[in-house]
Design a protein around this motif. Sequence first.
Motif, PDB file in Angstrom:
ATOM      1  N   CYS A   1      29.066  43.916  43.536  1.00 53.80           N
ATOM      2  CA  CYS A   1      30.283  44.537  43.006  1.00 53.80           C
ATOM      3  C   CYS A   1      31.492  43.764  43.536  1.00 53.80           C
ATOM      4  O   CYS A   1      31.354  42.863  44.352  1.00 53.80           O
ATOM      5  N   ARG A   2      32.676  44.099  43.040  1.00 52.83           N
ATOM      6  CA  ARG A   2      33.866  43.339  43.454  1.00 52.83           C
ATOM      7  C   ARG A   2      34.271  43.643  44.889  1.00 52.83           C
ATOM      8  O   ARG A   2      34.755  42.752  45.606  1.00 52.83           O
TER       9      ARG A   2
ATOM     10  N   MET B   1      43.491  43.179  45.730  1.00 52.88           N
ATOM     11  CA  MET B   1      42.496  43.880  44.902  1.00 52.88           C
ATOM     12  C   MET B   1      42.917  45.342  44.695  1.00 52.88           C
ATOM     13  O   MET B   1      42.821  45.871  43.590  1.00 52.88           O
TER      14      MET B   1
ATOM     15  N   ASN C   1      36.585  37.195  43.119  1.00 54.09           N
ATOM     16  CA  ASN C   1      37.135  38.423  43.691  1.00 54.09           C
ATOM     17  C   ASN C   1      38.364  38.168  44.557  1.00 54.09           C
ATOM     18  O   ASN C   1      38.928  39.095  45.132  1.00 54.09           O
TER      19      ASN C   1
ATOM     20  N   HIS D   1      43.671  46.938  41.084  1.00 56.89           N
ATOM     21  CA  HIS D   1      42.788  48.016  40.602  1.00 56.89           C
ATOM     22  C   HIS D   1      43.365  49.409  40.812  1.00 56.89           C
ATOM     23  O   HIS D   1      42.997  50.339  40.105  1.00 56.89           O
TER      24      HIS D   1
ATOM     25  N   THR E   1      42.418  34.019  39.691  1.00 62.86           N
ATOM     26  CA  THR E   1      41.557  34.075  40.867  1.00 62.86           C
ATOM     27  C   THR E   1      41.741  32.779  41.651  1.00 62.86           C
ATOM     28  O   THR E   1      42.149  31.755  41.115  1.00 62.86           O
TER      29      THR E   1
ATOM     30  N   LYS F   1      30.453  43.533  38.330  1.00 61.12           N
ATOM     31  CA  LYS F   1      31.119  42.499  39.134  1.00 61.12           C
ATOM     32  C   LYS F   1      32.642  42.706  39.218  1.00 61.12           C
ATOM     33  O   LYS F   1      33.302  42.075  40.032  1.00 61.12           O
ATOM     34  N   GLU F   2      33.171  43.582  38.374  1.00 60.10           N
ATOM     35  CA  GLU F   2      34.605  43.900  38.440  1.00 60.10           C
ATOM     36  C   GLU F   2      34.862  45.291  39.022  1.00 60.10           C
ATOM     37  O   GLU F   2      35.994  45.768  39.001  1.00 60.10           O
TER      38      GLU F   2
END
Lengths: 268, 268
Positions: free
Chosen positions: A184-185, B95, B41, B99, B36, A155-156
């Motif tokens: 998934c994210r 995001m 997400n 990431h 969040t 999920k990240e």
Amino acid sequence: MKEITRHDIYTKAKEWILAAGQHIREVIDEPLYIDTKSNPNDLVTHMDRNTEKYFVKKIKETYPEHLLLSEEGFGDDLDSLEGTVWIIDPIDGTMNFVHQKRNFAISIGIYHEGVGEIGLIYNVMEDVLYSAQRGQGVYKNDKKLPHLDNKLELKESIFAINSVWACENKKVNEKLIQQLIRDCRGTRSYGSAALEFAFLSEGIIDGYLTMKLAPWDYAAGIILYREVGGEVAQANGEELDLISNSTVFASNKQIFENVINDYVELKG
Amino acid sequence: MKEITRHDIYTKAKEWILAAGQHIREVIDEPLYIDTKSNPNDLVTHMDRNTEKYFVKKIKETYPEHLLLSEEGFGDDLDSLEGTVWIIDPIDGTMNFVHQKRNFAISIGIYHEGVGEIGLIYNVMEDVLYSAQRGQGVYKNDKKLPHLDNKLELKESIFAINSVWACENKKVNEKLIQQLIRDCRGTRSYGSAALEFAFLSEGIIDGYLTMKLAPWDYAAGIILYREVGGEVAQANGEELDLISNSTVFASNKQIFENVINDYVELKG
């Protein structure tokens, strides 16, 4: 392969890949001669062919006993990985090369008796070389990349999945792929398998699933990704053979089994 | 808006966006405080908030009569585009920011009485600024971008579509989206609407379809894209209002009507 031999080959391969990339950058704005191969979207240009010929010439001159498996067919006709084999994609992401003039890579994987010894992926337009020698980690230019964070949950995670695999298709149950996309994210799609493996190795994407790659698309990538602790196999979990076209699934160890078991159902 | 006024505002906005980006590059490796928002997400960091506050302060000091519509809520509460309005996303692609530490942008669109006057999209980590003043074309750093090739057909086009829209969803008929994915040359997904508009404006992607954007995601992008001759509207073909969340479809003129009519069927 002895370390001294590996290091010698690595040094030459690095010199040649950087030179080939520099040449591409110099001529990037010149007109392209574009052909198509298996279908109208399977593009090839004179630059793919010339770049491959450059590597064939250099390798055959310097290492006449080495063999070559390469995309445009100027290498050898191989059905095994016996000996020392260079697996080369002169331009991975040809559609990006043609339409975007960036986001493509030169990919070289070097195997000795079937073992991945050296991997090089060169993001040509950004002048970023991802490189690995077996057991010595992965470098992005001169910076060593850290080992993957294998604690990341699905999920990240960010997955590289082309949207075609969420559509009705002959290879994989698209309903489960759609569930993966939801669970998934987020998903991304960059259009170059080699770069997607480079991004996996950097940890900026966490999974990559595709239903059709040739050995030259992933030969370097899997060496890099395994060197930082990633898992990669066919999408059914079986070992890749590096000779034939294949499904490919790559992710960090934490989610690998989960995704293969719960989200990937191959057809036929 | 008078050209001299527009040029003055453009000069300030450019100075501030470059400074904000430089600051982000300087602190990119420091720890992030991640929250969040609407769902797990939908990420936001202290850098989104601090960057937005920086713009609010600069704008209110320099142009106290100007209004601000911005993602993190430090601007004004607007229900129209009367007056001069800055529409700002301090970090578009949060995001990616979290990431990947790259592939995100600062996006600023400046409207006067509803007309797009200035658009700025800053690819922070690559230090590439896409900018436009109304009627004067689009620049990528100092280089003027050419007008779009409006002869490109769908089968030769690359579309930015996130794979979620090929999955069963509440917004759009996914079967037709799947057909669009099959009929275009290829799809990509980069995870930043602002960058996707910048890439459209460069002509390295040819279409972009998404079912939910906020005004700050596209306010700058549509100014840039229209300046190079691109079409953009809601996915049903109606004009974007720049106040509410919306579907968005952008493509070159050649394929715009074809895609809206034949491939986009909104639900509900």
